[in-house]
Motif scaffolding. Structure first.
Motif, mmCIF file in Angstrom:
data_model
loop_
_atom_site.group_PDB
_atom_site.id
_atom_site.type_symbol
_atom_site.label_atom_id
_atom_site.label_comp_id
_atom_site.label_asym_id
_atom_site.label_seq_id
_atom_site.Cartn_x
_atom_site.Cartn_y
_atom_site.Cartn_z
ATOM 1 N N ASP A 134 18.769 3.362 -13.522
ATOM 2 C CA ASP A 134 18.522 1.788 -12.665
ATOM 3 C C ASP A 134 17.656 1.428 -11.616
ATOM 4 O OD1 ASP A 134 17.965 -0.455 -13.101
ATOM 5 O OD2 ASP A 134 20.050 -1.022 -14.342
ATOM 6 N N SER A 135 16.914 1.756 -11.480
ATOM 7 C CA SER A 135 16.075 1.373 -10.189
ATOM 8 C C SER A 135 16.004 -0.031 -9.887
ATOM 9 C CB SER A 135 14.987 2.223 -10.048
ATOM 10 O OG SER A 135 13.756 2.218 -11.148
ATOM 11 N N ARG A 136 16.108 -1.179 -10.747
ATOM 12 C CA ARG A 136 15.614 -2.376 -10.693
ATOM 13 C C ARG A 136 16.044 -3.334 -9.670
ATOM 14 N NH1 ARG A 136 16.098 -3.936 -16.483
ATOM 15 N NH2 ARG A 136 18.463 -2.918 -16.454
ATOM 16 N N ASP A 137 17.634 -2.537 -9.304
ATOM 17 C CA ASP A 137 18.097 -3.224 -8.297
ATOM 18 C C ASP A 137 17.739 -2.952 -6.348
ATOM 19 O OD1 ASP A 137 19.060 -4.811 -9.747
ATOM 20 O OD2 ASP A 137 21.395 -4.663 -9.311
ATOM 21 N N ILE A 138 17.181 -1.378 -6.684
ATOM 22 C CA ILE A 138 16.740 -1.399 -5.070
ATOM 23 C C ILE A 138 16.099 -2.269 -4.150
ATOM 24 C CG2 ILE A 138 15.185 0.970 -3.978
ATOM 25 C CD1 ILE A 138 17.070 2.248 -6.035
ATOM 26 N N GLU A 191 9.018 3.033 -9.662
ATOM 27 C CA GLU A 191 10.021 2.402 -10.119
ATOM 28 C C GLU A 191 10.742 1.241 -9.383
ATOM 29 O OE1 GLU A 191 11.599 2.939 -13.132
ATOM 30 O OE2 GLU A 191 9.364 4.441 -13.537
ATOM 31 N N ALA A 192 10.548 2.129 -7.960
ATOM 32 C CA ALA A 192 11.723 0.783 -6.937
ATOM 33 C C ALA A 192 10.410 0.118 -6.518
ATOM 34 C CB ALA A 192 12.169 1.659 -5.837
ATOM 35 N N ARG A 193 10.057 -0.848 -7.842
ATOM 36 C CA ARG A 193 8.891 -2.033 -7.185
ATOM 37 C C ARG A 193 9.521 -3.179 -6.457
ATOM 38 N NH1 ARG A 193 8.247 -0.408 -11.494
ATOM 39 N NH2 ARG A 193 8.192 -1.654 -13.421
ATOM 40 N N TRP A 194 10.843 -3.629 -6.556
ATOM 41 C CA TRP A 194 11.158 -4.925 -6.693
ATOM 42 C C TRP A 194 11.815 -4.609 -4.949
ATOM 43 C CZ3 TRP A 194 9.795 -8.097 -9.791
ATOM 44 C CH2 TRP A 194 9.884 -7.369 -11.349
ATOM 45 N N ARG A 195 11.537 -3.891 -4.929
ATOM 46 C CA ARG A 195 12.359 -3.417 -3.332
ATOM 47 C C ARG A 195 11.997 -4.451 -2.200
ATOM 48 N NH1 ARG A 195 8.515 0.676 -3.602
ATOM 49 N NH2 ARG A 195 7.082 0.678 -1.864
ATOM 50 N N ARG A 196 12.005 -4.619 -1.082
ATOM 51 C CA ARG A 196 11.198 -5.670 -0.075
ATOM 52 C C ARG A 196 11.249 -4.472 1.250
ATOM 53 N NH1 ARG A 196 14.913 -8.277 3.370
ATOM 54 N NH2 ARG A 196 17.046 -6.564 3.476
ATOM 55 N N GLN A 197 11.528 -3.557 1.385
ATOM 56 C CA GLN A 197 12.231 -2.923 2.774
ATOM 57 C C GLN A 197 11.298 -1.743 2.388
ATOM 58 O OE1 GLN A 197 14.493 -3.900 5.567
ATOM 59 N NE2 GLN A 197 13.811 -3.581 7.074
ATOM 60 N N LYS A 245 -6.794 5.994 12.712
ATOM 61 C CA LYS A 245 -6.479 5.150 12.391
ATOM 62 C C LYS A 245 -7.460 4.679 11.232
ATOM 63 C CE LYS A 245 -2.952 3.213 14.186
ATOM 64 N NZ LYS A 245 -2.497 2.634 15.937
ATOM 65 N N ALA A 246 -8.793 5.349 11.859
ATOM 66 C CA ALA A 246 -9.809 4.895 10.550
ATOM 67 C C ALA A 246 -9.560 4.837 9.360
ATOM 68 C CB ALA A 246 -11.338 4.964 11.023
ATOM 69 N N LEU A 247 -8.762 5.608 9.172
ATOM 70 C CA LEU A 247 -9.206 6.645 7.732
ATOM 71 C C LEU A 247 -8.036 5.413 6.504
ATOM 72 C CD1 LEU A 247 -8.627 10.116 8.354
ATOM 73 C CD2 LEU A 247 -10.165 9.489 7.096
ATOM 74 N N LEU A 248 -6.930 4.863 7.668
ATOM 75 C CA LEU A 248 -5.810 4.264 6.537
ATOM 76 C C LEU A 248 -6.666 3.327 5.661
ATOM 77 C CD1 LEU A 248 -3.517 2.885 8.945
ATOM 78 C CD2 LEU A 248 -2.759 4.205 6.991
ATOM 79 N N PRO A 249 -6.301 3.398 4.369
ATOM 80 C CA PRO A 249 -6.896 3.132 3.740
ATOM 81 C C PRO A 249 -6.607 1.403 3.553
ATOM 82 C CG PRO A 249 -5.695 5.027 2.086
ATOM 83 C CD PRO A 249 -5.165 4.436 3.947
ATOM 84 N N LYS A 250 -7.053 0.198 2.876
ATOM 85 C CA LYS A 250 -6.752 -0.628 3.289
ATOM 86 C C LYS A 250 -5.249 -1.632 3.294
ATOM 87 C CE LYS A 250 -9.422 -4.627 3.857
ATOM 88 N NZ LYS A 250 -10.556 -5.957 2.723
ATOM 89 N N LYS A 251 -4.774 -2.342 3.625
ATOM 90 C CA LYS A 251 -3.447 -2.750 3.095
ATOM 91 C C LYS A 251 -3.735 -3.198 1.539
ATOM 92 C CE LYS A 251 -2.507 -4.303 6.423
ATOM 93 N NZ LYS A 251 -1.933 -5.094 7.295
ATOM 94 N N LYS A 252 -2.282 -3.312 1.037
ATOM 95 C CA LYS A 252 -2.155 -3.793 -0.904
ATOM 96 C C LYS A 252 -1.740 -5.053 0.098
ATOM 97 C CE LYS A 252 -0.014 -1.040 -2.673
ATOM 98 N NZ LYS A 252 0.477 0.481 -3.440
ATOM 99 N N GLU A 253 -1.511 -5.683 -0.925
ATOM 100 C CA GLU A 253 -1.140 -6.746 -1.526
ATOM 101 C C GLU A 253 0.347 -5.902 -2.276
ATOM 102 O OE1 GLU A 253 -0.685 -10.269 -1.326
ATOM 103 O OE2 GLU A 253 -2.348 -9.557 0.430
ATOM 104 N N LYS A 254 1.480 -6.580 -1.564
ATOM 105 C CA LYS A 254 2.483 -5.978 -2.526
ATOM 106 C C LYS A 254 3.655 -7.208 -3.013
ATOM 107 C CE LYS A 254 5.746 -3.036 -0.091
ATOM 108 N NZ LYS A 254 5.911 -2.236 0.222
ATOM 109 N N VAL A 255 4.284 -7.016 -3.942
ATOM 110 C CA VAL A 255 5.161 -8.148 -4.262
ATOM 111 C C VAL A 255 6.150 -8.195 -3.540
ATOM 112 C CG1 VAL A 255 6.240 -9.102 -6.463
ATOM 113 C CG2 VAL A 255 3.951 -7.951 -6.520
ATOM 114 N N ARG A 256 6.797 -9.001 -3.280
ATOM 115 C CA ARG A 256 8.187 -8.930 -2.177
ATOM 116 C C ARG A 256 9.394 -9.136 -2.964
ATOM 117 N NH1 ARG A 256 8.597 -7.692 3.144
ATOM 118 N NH2 ARG A 256 6.900 -6.563 3.702
ATOM 119 N N LEU A 257 10.226 -8.793 -2.786
ATOM 120 C CA LEU A 257 11.354 -8.957 -3.524
ATOM 121 C C LEU A 257 11.690 -10.838 -3.228
ATOM 122 C CD1 LEU A 257 14.078 -8.428 -5.682
ATOM 123 C CD2 LEU A 257 15.050 -8.066 -3.473
ATOM 124 N N ARG A 258 12.220 -10.611 -2.219
ATOM 125 C CA ARG A 258 12.089 -12.208 -1.865
ATOM 126 C C ARG A 258 11.128 -13.055 -3.006
ATOM 127 N NH1 ARG A 258 9.741 -11.321 2.827
ATOM 128 N NH2 ARG A 258 11.273 -10.089 4.003
#
Ligand code: AMP
Length: 454
Positions: free
Chosen positions: A147-151, A177-183, A402-415
């Motif tokens: 169960d990875s929901r609490d990660i 799977e560990a998408r609820w993580r905050r860090q 640095k230039a190759l870094l794709p643009k940052k994604k919006e990420k849902v944060r646990l908090r």
């Protein structure tokens, strides 16, 4: 070592005491850089080779977090640490247990190579930290037994090696799977290479970049040089000469293809240079057997392709010999990392024919080092070193990363989403240091919408 103390890093005395017991008097450079940032909740991307104290650099903020926000109810893992090999997973878990020895925080290991029953506690009992290799963990995730929901926190240790070993897809899926993580924290021997940078950009959210270049005295000492070869025969003569030197006690010879591997292994055999070999598409049993002979010293030469050396933990050696130059510079760095056990000197020798010169130039640019040319008197090359026409800078250059870094994604944060999709027990965390009482209380409560974990 930094001039800081662990107390100044605002670590709980219970942890500082454990550290003292482990002989850690002061934080290492990487620890004093990572710990405050990690404790402030930032994502971390750190280049930190083994031997710099990187393990405690991520374990300490994790432990502090678990003490600051103790669980109040039983439940599955809150921290997931991914590492490339089983040995490393066990090592990290051992360190975690030592650091946490005065607490009730629970640490479990999930890796391949052991019977599934050994993982029952990690899968069914309340666990705080799970240290895992990607393959087996993903299997459990697919079977829905993990169960990875609490990660809350995800650590990728030795990310470069995980990529080299072909775990990229697995790690991506686990991270999803560990998408609820905050860090998320990523540690890697180097932060070079397009693959790694893209991987990091996908998984990390506005990370602090930390480079713990160890001081020269702490750095792995790898002596590197080159022998120029006129032709294949000359190259083979150089190799056999080198392998017969008394200081070449254990060596890995890298070649580029399976066919060349078989040919070289048998020619060496004919010369009385007994060896074991590893190639791609080898039965697991044969692989283990070959590696075993090398590991215990029945033979001290291992001939391998890069494909074959992926996914296994090769022992460290006195010499790495590039019989064929690798196609890319990061493979070179990875290969030579097999030598030079912490503190000890290692040697990496490349045998270079005229047509390999462009590859050598690439390596020299990447490592920002000119490799010494050496000559063996009785095997002097007849030809002069081939000149490589310098090309215009191409995008493969590491400076462009640095230039190759794709643009940052919006990420849902646990908090932001704390209550969503999470079992009830996840919100309430009891004091981990007083586990039995808390756990008992929690066990009596009803847990909704979640499979019972105890
Ligand atoms: P690592 O880079 O995490 O593999 O750590 C390398 C070695 O340094 C391990 O043997 C650790 O136990 C040790 N170590 C880590 N942090 C410290 C510290 N602050 N003081 C002394 N030794 C440490």
């Amino acid at each position: 070592m930094s001039s800081m103390t662990f107390e100044q890093l605002e670590l709980d005395p219970i942890l500082v005491r454990a550290l003292a017991g482990m002989g850690y008097a002061k934080p290492t450079t990487i620890q004093s850089q990572v710990i405050p940032e990690a404790m402030s909740g930032r994502d971390i991307m750190a280049s930190a080779p083994t031997g710099t104290g990187k393990t405690a650099a991520f374990l300490l903020p994790i432990c502090q977090h678990l003490l600051d926000f103790p669980r109040r109810q039983p439940g599955p893992a809150r921290i997931l640490i991914l590492t490339p090999t089983r040995e490393l997973a066990i090592q990290i878990a051992d360190d975690a247990k030592k650091i946490l020895k005065n607490t009730a925080v629970r640490v479990e290991v999930i890796t391949g190579g052991v019977h599934e029953s050994q993982h029952l506690p990690a899968l069914t009992k309340t666990t705080d930290i799970v240290v895992a290799t990607p393959g087996r963990l993903l299997q459990y995730m697919d079977e829905e037994s993990f169960d990875s929901r609490d990660i809350e926190m995800l650590v990728l240790d030795e990310a470069d090696r995980m990529l080299d070993m072909g775990f990229i897809k697995d790690v991506d899926r686990i991270a999803a799977e560990a998408r609820w993580r905050r860090q998320t924290m990523l540690f890697s021997a180097t932060l070079e290479g397009r693959g790694l940078m893209k991987f990091a950009a996908d998984l990390l959210n506005d990370p602090v970049e930390i480079s713990a270049e160890p001081p020269r005295s702490e750095r792995k000492k790898i002596n590197q040089w080159v022998h120029l070869a006129d032709n294949p025969e000359h190259k083979f003569a150089l190799l056999t000469h080198l392998l017969r030197q008394p200081d070449v006690t254990r060596s890995i010879i890298f070649v580029k293809t399976r066919d060349r591997l078989m040919e070289l292994a048998s020619r060496l055999q004919q010369e009385g240079l007994h060896n074991a070999w590893l190639r791609g598409e080898m039965e697991q049993e044969k692989r283990i057997e070959a590696l075993g002979r090398f590991r215990i010293g029945r033979v001290n030469i291992l001939v391998a392709t890069d494909v074959a050396s992926r996914g296994i933990d090769l022992p460290e050696v006195s010499h790495v010999i590039n019989y064929d130059m690798p196609r890319t510079a990061d493979v070179y760095v990875h290969r030579i990392g097999r030598t030079g056990r912490a503190g000890q000197k290692g040697t990496a020798i490349s045998l270079v024919e005229a047509h390999d010169m462009p590859l050598l130039v690439r390596v020299e640019k990447y490592t920002e080092e000119v490799l010494k040319r050496r000559i063996i008197d009785e095997l002097r090359p007849k030809h002069k070193e081939a000149k490589v026409a310098s090309r215009k800078k191409k995008d493969g250059d590491s400076k462009g990363k640095k230039a190759l870094l794709p643009k940052k994604k919006e990420k849902v944060r646990l908090r932001d989403t704390k209550a969503k999709g999470k079992p009830k027990w996840a919100g309430a965390k009891p004091d981990a240091t007083k586990k039995p009482a808390g756990a008992k209380k929690a066990a009596g409560k009803k847990v909704e919408g979640n499979k019972d974990a105890e």
